[in-house]
Design a protein around this motif. Sequence first.
Motif, PDB file in Angstrom:
ATOM      1  N   LYS A 249      36.853  35.644  -7.829  1.00  0.00           N
ATOM      2  CA  LYS A 249      37.926  36.514  -7.467  1.00  0.00           C
ATOM      3  C   LYS A 249      38.155  37.738  -8.161  1.00  0.00           C
ATOM      4  O   LYS A 249      38.418  38.872  -7.273  1.00  0.00           O
ATOM      5  CB  LYS A 249      39.208  35.706  -7.811  1.00  0.00           C
ATOM      6  N   VAL A 250      37.616  37.986  -9.471  1.00  0.00           N
ATOM      7  CA  VAL A 250      37.401  39.273  -9.956  1.00  0.00           C
ATOM      8  C   VAL A 250      36.402  40.182  -8.957  1.00  0.00           C
ATOM      9  O   VAL A 250      36.832  41.242  -8.934  1.00  0.00           O
ATOM     10  CB  VAL A 250      37.026  39.074 -11.253  1.00  0.00           C
ATOM     11  N   PHE A 251      35.433  39.909  -8.634  1.00  0.00           N
ATOM     12  CA  PHE A 251      34.396  40.547  -7.776  1.00  0.00           C
ATOM     13  C   PHE A 251      35.003  40.789  -6.666  1.00  0.00           C
ATOM     14  O   PHE A 251      34.652  41.774  -6.107  1.00  0.00           O
ATOM     15  CB  PHE A 251      32.888  39.886  -7.994  1.00  0.00           C
ATOM     16  N   GLU A 253      38.011  41.376  -5.860  1.00  0.00           N
ATOM     17  CA  GLU A 253      39.130  42.177  -6.174  1.00  0.00           C
ATOM     18  C   GLU A 253      38.112  43.743  -6.344  1.00  0.00           C
ATOM     19  O   GLU A 253      38.661  44.891  -5.670  1.00  0.00           O
ATOM     20  CB  GLU A 253      39.718  42.324  -7.416  1.00  0.00           C
ATOM     21  N   LEU A 254      37.170  43.607  -7.062  1.00  0.00           N
ATOM     22  CA  LEU A 254      36.160  44.883  -7.062  1.00  0.00           C
ATOM     23  C   LEU A 254      35.694  45.481  -5.763  1.00  0.00           C
ATOM     24  O   LEU A 254      35.602  46.507  -5.548  1.00  0.00           O
ATOM     25  CB  LEU A 254      34.959  44.744  -7.893  1.00  0.00           C
TER      26      LEU A 254
END
Lengths: 290, 272, 281
Positions: A249-251, A253-254
Amino acid sequence: MIQFHNVTYTYNFNTDTCKDAIKNINLKILPGEFLAIIGQTGSGKSTLVEHMNGLKKPTVGEVFVSGQDIWQKKFDITKVRFKVGLVFQYPEHQMFEQDVFSEIAFGLRNNGIAETKIESLIFEALDFVGLPHDILNSSPFDFSGGQKRKIAIASTIAMQPDVIILDEPTAGLDPYSSELLLKKFKDYNKNKGKTVILVSHSMEEVVRFADRVIVMHNGEIKMEGEPRKIFTKVEELNEMGLDVPQILKVFLELRKLGFPARADIYTVEEAKQEFFRLKNLTKGGKSFVK
Amino acid sequence: MLNNMMVGQFFAADSIIHKLDPRIKLLLTFVYTLLMFFIESMFIFTFNILAIIMVYKLARVPLKILIKSIKRMLPILLISAGINIFLIQGETVFKFLGINITKQGLCMVSTMIVRIICLISGMLLLLYTTSPAELVAAIEKILKPLKIFKVSPEEIAIMFSIALHFVPVLLLEAERIMNAQRARGAKFDSKHLKEKLKAYITIVIPLLISTSNRANDLAIAMESRCYHGGENRTRFKILHYSAYDLYALLISLLYVLLLLIFNKLDFFKIVM
Amino acid sequence: MIKIENLDCMYKTSNNQMVQALKGINLTINPGEFVAIIGANGSGKSTLAKHMNGIMLPKEGDVFVFGKNTKEEQNNLFIKKSVGMVFQNPDNQFVTSVVEEDIAFALENLEIPFDEMHERVRMALECVGMYEYKDASIESLSGGQKQKIAIAGAIVMQPKFLVFDEPTSMLDPQSREEICSLLKRLNETMNIGIIFITQFMEEVALAKRVIVMNDGKIVKDISPGCLFEDIDFLESMKLKAPQITYFCLELNKLGENINPGILDLKECADELAAALKGNKL
């Protein structure tokens, strides 16, 4: 190893609350694979696994175990139960014997294993789950939740099934015990070449342990394949009420922020490499942010 | 087998029958049950079934639910019918497997089945149209006289309510345990009685343990929600009689009389 | 305010061994706080929680709820209604099978008059977003919905604190998320103090304060961000940090300037983006 041919299961009572049936399932489970099954509550996961050891009989279609149609007349269905071990959710709730020895021996005795062989099988099972040998005379109810879980799992492992199905084996365990338990099953799969089927809610577990994953939704198999490939379809998964690993999920977002990050990052190690790849790109003078 | 969790569950709807005072409904169900044992004629039973269908319509409870429940009880009905049909002596109609099937036997068995269906439909109507809280409140009121024997009707009522909630939960649990033991090779279908009994013990013990754990959890949860015994409580549902209750009583009284009179007249018996 | 002073708790197991579940606990929780309690299985979390509303009474030490000692019988109802509790197994907390009738249970016990009771039941149901299910049978609900009803059954008492004993451990991820956002809302909009016991480290991020228990003792009492920075400590407690914390720490070790205390995924992405951009300048 296990094969489903057009299997449909309908409950004979069709109340609105009960959706947990399966429709037209075709599935082939290979010997020695580590398969994960994911899906929302009520998606048919439990019904599916209960067909694998003959606890449920398909309304339509056939189930084969080692090439044998298990619902053929004259075939003794109990044989399947020893070949395909099923560990239910909260298996410690099934315990009933006065001592740990008899509890673990229950399945073996039902299978008609000679008493002389039983002891060594039990020792092996205890070693597998990591319990000491001197507990065999105590009552299984005197242990903590985590230990009870191990005893219950040992009672299935002792039968040395070719296939072991685990229905959310880590529910209610602390993260540390969960990790330890799953590693044991990975070993069972790798070192002994046994088939392991894991029903799980945790995508992180699935990515780390399974070779292949099946996504169930409304009683059907919606996706099937390598976990790494399946989890790239984030939107479809979300629609089915499923989640993807946190780090992914973080990536994602990136990516939304304009960075050309890969969309298949599941482990800390991968994330690290991807971060430095992106960093080298930016070093080269590229700018991704407007 | 154990999946009969929908039998007799409250069916919320806005109807006259739902609005009747639960004490009246309890009383009427009791009278109706007695009445069914007095009736012998098939004609009157048919009439009664029509009346029941009307009341279900009035209560806005779909007949589908009733039929489903009756269907589930069918095996028990048929088994007892099967036994009876061979036992009754009389005029032989035909032979089946070398046993005489008599006219009296057929007559009695068909009456029995219809009677039981009528009984079930009546009792289920009570459960479908009365919420557990109302039922509990009614039982509590009816049991009031027990107070002289130092028995608390409030506590009996709460116990009854808890039981209503936990029956389906425990049925599901029993099924789960049964499957878990089956997965370890327990022989529930064994032809040896001893093996079979042994297999069932493997359900009973875990079920007892789980029930006592649940009871423990529930006691803590109830205490956390300020439960302090049956005394000094107000009620979410307050019972009071309305004009409808009076009508319902009168109509039912007429109906009972009508059926009893019909039953006395031999004329209707000849029809059967 | 919940104040626990020098609390000890011993109990006997079924094979007659004495186990000390709590050892010298001192703890103060202020109104409106959101506190998470974590610890491995058997560390004493549940036992501690049960002391907070007088379900268990201390033999050694004292527990005060708004200055009232739980040991004193006359404080019983005041304490129970100030500190509500929701438990792990959704099935084991209901006394009847219809939603609104179950929620009314606490109010019946508190002798609330008829009209007020109905009004409060309605408000509680609306608060958890389950009003449309008021006539539903509890058995027909999903695990997550059942937990919402259990929560409504507690907030109907208008408590100052709610204690949650692993309310999400039997739920699927989606229901878990719903329950978590409900807890957050109860805390933020109604200012109810939340004491949240959980096994899921991602959920700890909801809290402003974390209490770590081990072997019956409070071994740490800090903010979630600071807690996860110390991975070695967590692992020695048989716990783990969320995946992104491991990741941020790794980057930190390699000389990147990333705050490892970040728990929100969006914030984490922003931080990474800043680090990548900073590189360009």
